[in-house]
Write a protein that holds these residues in place. Structure first.
Motif, PDB file in Angstrom:
ATOM      1  N   GLN A  72      -5.130  -7.536  -8.552  1.00  0.00           N
ATOM      2  CA  GLN A  72      -3.899  -8.682  -8.168  1.00  0.00           C
ATOM      3  C   GLN A  72      -3.807  -8.649  -6.630  1.00  0.00           C
ATOM      4  N   ALA A  73      -3.536  -9.667  -6.083  1.00  0.00           N
ATOM      5  CA  ALA A  73      -3.540  -9.618  -4.555  1.00  0.00           C
ATOM      6  C   ALA A  73      -2.314  -8.521  -3.953  1.00  0.00           C
ATOM      7  N   ASP A  74      -1.249  -8.569  -4.515  1.00  0.00           N
ATOM      8  CA  ASP A  74      -0.177  -7.752  -4.166  1.00  0.00           C
ATOM      9  C   ASP A  74      -0.525  -6.192  -3.956  1.00  0.00           C
ATOM     10  N   HIS A  75      -1.555  -6.003  -5.091  1.00  0.00           N
ATOM     11  CA  HIS A  75      -1.929  -4.415  -5.272  1.00  0.00           C
ATOM     12  C   HIS A  75      -2.895  -4.212  -4.231  1.00  0.00           C
ATOM     13  N   VAL A  76      -3.962  -5.026  -3.897  1.00  0.00           N
ATOM     14  CA  VAL A  76      -4.926  -4.842  -2.797  1.00  0.00           C
ATOM     15  C   VAL A  76      -4.163  -4.729  -1.269  1.00  0.00           C
ATOM     16  N   ALA A  77      -3.161  -5.579  -1.086  1.00  0.00           N
ATOM     17  CA  ALA A  77      -2.462  -5.669   0.065  1.00  0.00           C
ATOM     18  C   ALA A  77      -1.882  -4.308   0.451  1.00  0.00           C
ATOM     19  N   THR A  78      -0.755  -3.854  -0.670  1.00  0.00           N
ATOM     20  CA  THR A  78      -0.228  -2.783  -0.678  1.00  0.00           C
ATOM     21  C   THR A  78      -1.109  -1.356  -0.602  1.00  0.00           C
ATOM     22  N   GLY A  79      -2.171  -1.398  -1.418  1.00  0.00           N
ATOM     23  CA  GLY A  79      -2.921  -0.165  -1.423  1.00  0.00           C
ATOM     24  C   GLY A  79      -3.364  -0.039  -0.016  1.00  0.00           C
ATOM     25  N   ARG A  80      -3.897  -0.996   0.566  1.00  0.00           N
ATOM     26  CA  ARG A  80      -4.724  -0.914   1.810  1.00  0.00           C
ATOM     27  C   ARG A  80      -3.679  -0.482   2.926  1.00  0.00           C
ATOM     28  N   ALA A  81      -2.568  -1.211   2.942  1.00  0.00           N
ATOM     29  CA  ALA A  81      -1.531  -0.958   3.903  1.00  0.00           C
ATOM     30  C   ALA A  81      -0.977   0.391   3.898  1.00  0.00           C
ATOM     31  N   VAL A  82      -0.975   1.045   2.693  1.00  0.00           N
ATOM     32  CA  VAL A  82      -0.429   2.506   2.179  1.00  0.00           C
ATOM     33  C   VAL A  82      -1.644   3.397   3.098  1.00  0.00           C
ATOM     34  N   LEU A  83      -2.886   3.193   3.002  1.00  0.00           N
ATOM     35  CA  LEU A  83      -3.834   3.948   3.517  1.00  0.00           C
ATOM     36  C   LEU A  83      -3.864   4.112   5.009  1.00  0.00           C
ATOM     37  N   ASP A  84      -3.371   2.939   5.845  1.00  0.00           N
ATOM     38  CA  ASP A  84      -3.260   2.739   7.083  1.00  0.00           C
ATOM     39  C   ASP A  84      -1.747   3.411   7.498  1.00  0.00           C
ATOM     40  N   ALA A  85      -0.797   2.949   6.792  1.00  0.00           N
ATOM     41  CA  ALA A  85       0.575   3.537   7.091  1.00  0.00           C
ATOM     42  C   ALA A  85       0.849   4.872   7.180  1.00  0.00           C
ATOM     43  N   VAL A  86      -0.087   5.634   6.397  1.00  0.00           N
ATOM     44  CA  VAL A  86       0.000   6.961   6.264  1.00  0.00           C
ATOM     45  C   VAL A  86      -0.240   7.656   7.812  1.00  0.00           C
ATOM     46  N   ARG A  87      -1.452   7.116   8.182  1.00  0.00           N
ATOM     47  CA  ARG A  87      -1.837   7.457   9.378  1.00  0.00           C
ATOM     48  C   ARG A  87      -0.607   6.876  10.745  1.00  0.00           C
ATOM     49  N   ASP A  88      -0.383   5.770  10.512  1.00  0.00           N
ATOM     50  CA  ASP A  88       0.411   5.205  11.627  1.00  0.00           C
ATOM     51  C   ASP A  88       1.646   6.173  11.714  1.00  0.00           C
ATOM     52  N   ALA A  89       2.358   6.681  10.398  1.00  0.00           N
ATOM     53  CA  ALA A  89       3.441   7.554  10.351  1.00  0.00           C
ATOM     54  C   ALA A  89       3.529   8.676  11.361  1.00  0.00           C
ATOM     55  N   GLY A  90       2.214   9.231  11.554  1.00  0.00           N
ATOM     56  CA  GLY A  90       1.776  10.476  12.292  1.00  0.00           C
ATOM     57  C   GLY A  90       1.550  10.278  13.724  1.00  0.00           C
ATOM     58  N   ASN A  91       1.885   8.793  14.084  1.00  0.00           N
ATOM     59  CA  ASN A  91       1.456   8.715  15.469  1.00  0.00           C
ATOM     60  C   ASN A  91       2.603   8.179  16.094  1.00  0.00           C
ATOM     61  N   ARG A  92       3.190   8.893  16.998  1.00  0.00           N
ATOM     62  CA  ARG A  92       4.684   8.383  17.669  1.00  0.00           C
ATOM     63  C   ARG A  92       4.737   7.114  18.414  1.00  0.00           C
ATOM     64  N   TRP A  93       3.386   6.613  18.702  1.00  0.00           N
ATOM     65  CA  TRP A  93       3.475   5.403  19.613  1.00  0.00           C
ATOM     66  C   TRP A  93       2.998   4.132  18.760  1.00  0.00           C
ATOM     67  N   ILE A  94       2.884   4.314  17.617  1.00  0.00           N
ATOM     68  CA  ILE A  94       3.001   3.290  16.604  1.00  0.00           C
ATOM     69  C   ILE A  94       4.446   3.223  16.002  1.00  0.00           C
ATOM     70  N   PHE A  95       4.704   2.032  15.896  1.00  0.00           N
ATOM     71  CA  PHE A  95       6.202   1.604  15.386  1.00  0.00           C
ATOM     72  C   PHE A  95       7.040   2.556  16.049  1.00  0.00           C
ATOM     73  N   ARG A  96       7.029   2.741  17.296  1.00  0.00           N
ATOM     74  CA  ARG A  96       7.717   3.706  18.292  1.00  0.00           C
ATOM     75  C   ARG A  96       9.192   3.382  17.969  1.00  0.00           C
ATOM     76  N   ASP A  97       9.769   2.162  17.970  1.00  0.00           N
ATOM     77  CA  ASP A  97      11.035   1.951  17.745  1.00  0.00           C
ATOM     78  C   ASP A  97      11.465   2.785  16.687  1.00  0.00           C
ATOM     79  N   GLN A  98      10.919   3.147  15.569  1.00  0.00           N
ATOM     80  CA  GLN A  98      11.183   4.151  14.626  1.00  0.00           C
ATOM     81  C   GLN A  98      11.546   5.411  14.952  1.00  0.00           C
ATOM     82  N   VAL A  99      10.988   5.781  15.975  1.00  0.00           N
ATOM     83  CA  VAL A  99      10.972   7.036  16.489  1.00  0.00           C
ATOM     84  C   VAL A  99      12.162   7.196  17.647  1.00  0.00           C
ATOM     85  N   GLU A 100      11.965   6.089  18.423  1.00  0.00           N
ATOM     86  CA  GLU A 100      13.053   6.121  19.641  1.00  0.00           C
ATOM     87  C   GLU A 100      14.302   5.523  19.335  1.00  0.00           C
ATOM     88  N   ASP A 101      14.615   4.718  18.494  1.00  0.00           N
ATOM     89  CA  ASP A 101      15.807   3.910  18.215  1.00  0.00           C
ATOM     90  C   ASP A 101      16.372   4.531  17.072  1.00  0.00           C
TER      91      ASP A 101
END
Ligand SMILES: [Zn+2]
Length: 251
Positions: free
Chosen positions: A137-166
């Protein structure tokens, strides 16, 4: 249905030395179609498991308007989680059925990872097909792929830096593995013999949804058992559930 994909593979027991897991899935009921009995085992060991639903599954009941279904499905998910020892359930409120893989979805999930700082992240199958070969199902594919990337994103302070700075969130790079439930290429296994019944109860808690599916004679125990018995046999126990472990580190 075929279970051929599960048979010849040697499955390794999942490690249980962690203390916090975050499960991020597309819909209410996604955890209950396979992973919930494992969650019950882990919460029984005193581990903390947090659920995050990307949508509220509001488009999941044909005979019910999404504005009505949303609240019902959220309530069923909260109860379903409680039955396996999970007290924290979050809903991101993104639109059911039309999720798109991309930066906005990664951003939402990275924020949740940064807030909860888990050791392990659990998600649903991101691969093209369900284990029985039916297209995923399309939502499953989108979510699972995004989770794999977002876990890495979460560790990088320069990605989505507004979450860190604001927003005052710190980067979190503590997740070394993502565990994928319902994967056609499972690598690991969990003995859920003692918590199988809790898993069944958690699926049955989605009563309005299951009614809405109109699957005549659907029996949660029979359905889940048809998945957990073959995996159990491979492990030499009555019931087991499988996961694909995706390692995010090079070594
Ligand atoms: Zn789903």
């Amino acid at each position: 249905m075929t279970t051929e994909a599960q048979e010849p593979v040697t499955l390794t027991p999942l490690p249980e030395t962690w203390s916090t897991a975050l499960a991020v899935v597309a819909h209410p009921d996604d955890m209950e179609f396979g992973a919930a009995a494992a969650v019950a085992r882990w919460t029984g060991q005193g581990k903390r498991v947090v659920y995050c639903m990307v949508t509220s599954g509001e488009a999941g009941i044909d005979g019910m308007d999404p504005d009505v279904a949303r609240g019902i499905r959220e309530a069923e998910q909260v109860e379903s989680a409680r039955l396996v020892g999970v007290d924290e359930v979050e809903f991101l409120g993104l639109p059911d059925g039309v999720l798109e893989y991309g930066v906005p979805l990664r951003r939402e999930i990275a924020r949740v990872v940064r807030r909860h700082r888990p050791d392990v992240v659990i998600t649903g199958n991101h691969r093209e097909a369900f284990p029985n070969g039916v297209p995923n199902q399309a939502d499953h594919v989108a979510t699972g792929r995004a989770v794999l990337d977002a876990v890495r994103d979460a560790g990088n302070r320069w990605i989505f830096r507004d979450q860190v700075e604001d927003e005052g969130l710190e980067p979190w790079g503590g997740v070394e593995q993502v565990w994928v439930s319902g994967s056609p290429t499972a690598t690991h296994v969990v003995d859920v013999s003692a918590t199988f019944d809790a898993g069944v109860a958690s699926l049955a808690a989605h009563a309005a949804y299951l009614d809405g599916l109109g699957w005549e004679g659907f029996d949660p125990a029979e359905f889940l058992g048809s998945m957990t018995r073959p995996a159990g046999q491979a492990l030499g126990v009555e019931h087991a559930t499988t996961f694909e472990v995706v390692r995010l580190t090079w070594d």
